[in-house]
Design an enzyme around this catalytic site. Sequence first.
Site, PDB file in Angstrom:
ATOM      1  CB  CYS A   1      43.185   6.169  -7.284  1.00  0.00           C
ATOM      2  SG  CYS A   1      41.803   5.552  -6.305  1.00  0.00           S
TER       3      CYS A   1
ATOM      4  CB  CYS B   1      40.550   4.552 -11.230  1.00  0.00           C
ATOM      5  SG  CYS B   1      40.102   5.500  -9.751  1.00  0.00           S
TER       6      CYS B   1
ATOM      7  CB  CYS C   1      39.523   3.444  -5.137  1.00  0.00           C
ATOM      8  SG  CYS C   1      38.642   3.792  -6.668  1.00  0.00           S
TER       9      CYS C   1
ATOM     10  CG  ASN D   1      37.291  -2.784  -4.161  1.00  0.00           C
ATOM     11  OD1 ASN D   1      37.783  -3.666  -3.470  1.00  0.00           O
ATOM     12  ND2 ASN D   1      36.641  -3.054  -5.271  1.00  0.00           N
ATOM     13  CB  ILE D   2      34.368   0.267   0.776  1.00  0.00           C
ATOM     14  CG1 ILE D   2      35.563  -0.270   1.576  1.00  0.00           C
ATOM     15  CG2 ILE D   2      33.062   0.134   1.567  1.00  0.00           C
ATOM     16  CD1 ILE D   2      35.952   0.613   2.762  1.00  0.00           C
ATOM     17  CD  GLU D   3      32.102  -2.569  -5.879  1.00  0.00           C
ATOM     18  OE1 GLU D   3      33.013  -2.667  -6.715  1.00  0.00           O
ATOM     19  OE2 GLU D   3      31.091  -3.293  -5.870  1.00  0.00           O
TER      20      GLU D   3
ATOM     21  CD  GLU E   1      43.981   2.508  -5.834  1.00  0.00           C
ATOM     22  OE1 GLU E   1      42.802   2.282  -5.464  1.00  0.00           O
ATOM     23  OE2 GLU E   1      44.408   2.217  -6.966  1.00  0.00           O
TER      24      GLU E   1
HETATM   25 ZN   LIG Z   1      40.520   4.451  -7.817  1.00  0.00          ZN
END
Ligand SMILES: [Zn+2]
Length: 142
Positions: A95, A92, A58, A48-50, A60
Site C-alpha cells: 500500500c 503495508c 487492502c 480490506n476484502i480477503e 487503501e
Molecule cells: Zn496494504
Amino acid sequence: MSTYSDHELKAFYEDCLTARKKSYSPYSKYPVGCVLLDDKGQKHLGCNIETAHYKSNCAEATAIGHMIMAGGSKIKDIFVIGSSGEELCSPCGDCRQRIREFANDGIGIYCFSESGTLLRRYSMEELLPGSFGPENLSEKRS
Ligand SMILES: [Zn+2]
C-alpha cells in the site's frame, strides 16, 4: 502537509470506522478501514476484502479503486484505522507503493488508533523513503 481541526479529524476517524464495518476479513479477523481525500475534495472509503487464496485487497487499495472509478486521480490525504487497539496500524509495503503512485505533493498519511487517537501522521518520504514512482518511468519515455 495539511493540518486539520479536531472536528475534521473526528469526521475522518468516523469515516474510517464506517469503512471498517464493511470489511470482509474472515481469515485474518483483522478489519481495516480507510478514507482518502482526493485533490478535488471528494472522500473515498475502503475496507480490506480477503479471499481464500490470501491475495487480498487492502483497505487503501479499495479506497484508491473507488477514487479512480469516481474520476479522481490524486490523493490529497489518506486516513487508516486497523484493529490493534491503541497500537499503530500503518499501511503495508504494497500500500505504501500504491499510495505513492497516486500521492499529491504534500500528502499526509494518518493512522488512528481504534479509539480515535491520531497516532502518526507520515509524509510520503517518511513512509516510503527514496521511492520509485511514475516520474521515474515518464522521464525515460518523454
Ligand atoms: Zn496494504
